[in-house]
Design a protein around this motif. Structure first.
Motif, PDB file in Angstrom:
ATOM      1  N   ARG A  39     -36.062 171.175  23.502  1.00 34.74           N
ATOM      2  CA  ARG A  39     -35.984 170.603  24.849  1.00 34.74           C
ATOM      3  C   ARG A  39     -34.528 170.413  25.267  1.00 34.74           C
ATOM      4  O   ARG A  39     -34.117 170.819  26.360  1.00 34.74           O
ATOM      5  CB  ARG A  39     -36.710 169.259  24.887  1.00 34.74           C
ATOM      6  N   ALA A  40     -33.720 169.830  24.381  1.00 32.22           N
ATOM      7  CA  ALA A  40     -32.312 169.585  24.701  1.00 32.22           C
ATOM      8  C   ALA A  40     -31.553 170.896  24.880  1.00 32.22           C
ATOM      9  O   ALA A  40     -30.740 171.037  25.801  1.00 32.22           O
ATOM     10  CB  ALA A  40     -31.670 168.734  23.611  1.00 32.22           C
ATOM     11  N   ALA A  41     -31.828 171.868  24.017  1.00 32.03           N
ATOM     12  CA  ALA A  41     -31.150 173.164  24.107  1.00 32.03           C
ATOM     13  C   ALA A  41     -31.518 173.897  25.394  1.00 32.03           C
ATOM     14  O   ALA A  41     -30.654 174.506  26.039  1.00 32.03           O
ATOM     15  CB  ALA A  41     -31.490 174.022  22.892  1.00 32.03           C
ATOM     16  N   ALA A  42     -32.773 173.827  25.793  1.00 32.50           N
ATOM     17  CA  ALA A  42     -33.193 174.481  27.039  1.00 32.50           C
ATOM     18  C   ALA A  42     -32.487 173.849  28.236  1.00 32.50           C
ATOM     19  O   ALA A  42     -32.037 174.557  29.153  1.00 32.50           O
ATOM     20  CB  ALA A  42     -34.702 174.390  27.201  1.00 32.50           C
ATOM     21  N   GLY A  43     -32.375 172.535  28.237  1.00 34.42           N
ATOM     22  CA  GLY A  43     -31.672 171.857  29.322  1.00 34.42           C
ATOM     23  C   GLY A  43     -30.201 172.238  29.371  1.00 34.42           C
ATOM     24  O   GLY A  43     -29.645 172.479  30.450  1.00 34.42           O
ATOM     25  N   LEU A  44     -29.570 172.331  28.216  1.00 36.86           N
ATOM     26  CA  LEU A  44     -28.160 172.729  28.174  1.00 36.86           C
ATOM     27  C   LEU A  44     -27.984 174.183  28.582  1.00 36.86           C
ATOM     28  O   LEU A  44     -26.998 174.524  29.242  1.00 36.86           O
ATOM     29  CB  LEU A  44     -27.591 172.487  26.774  1.00 36.86           C
TER      30      LEU A  44
END
Length: 101
Positions: A39-44
């Motif tokens: 989730r965090a990687a997709a947002g970044l």
């Protein structure tokens, strides 16, 4: 940006702890941590792409600053382990578990 990068790095540390833990409940938590990392990687990834797109509309000096910010995000994303098809080239992996004596 910096908060999200810090969150991602914290999650990567947590994943390494879970993967190397001798406690079964910690190892079981690794799946949830991986979801949080995704989730965090997709947002970044979305943020980096947006910054690079904005850089195209600015003069060279301002565009260079934006491209540098996007590069910093991409550096953080390079730390995420995973299949190359999903995240591009990734070179970092979790530390080996400690030896049992």
């Amino acid at each position: 940006m910096h908060d999200r990068v810090a969150e991602l790095r914290g999650l990567l540390t947590e994943l390494a702890i879970c993967a190397n833990s001798h406690r079964p409940d910690r190892r079981d938590a690794a799946a949830q941590v991986r979801q949080d990392i995704d989730r965090a990687a997709a947002g970044l990834e979305r943020e980096a792409a947006a910054i690079e797109e904005r850089a195209e509309r600015f003069p060279e000096g301002a565009a260079a600053v934006l491209r540098r910010d996007a590069a910093r995000i991409r550096e953080a994303l390079d730390e995420v382990p995973g299949p190359p098809a999903a995240r591009g080239k990734r070179t970092t992996k979790a530390a080996a578990p400690p030896e049992q004596t």
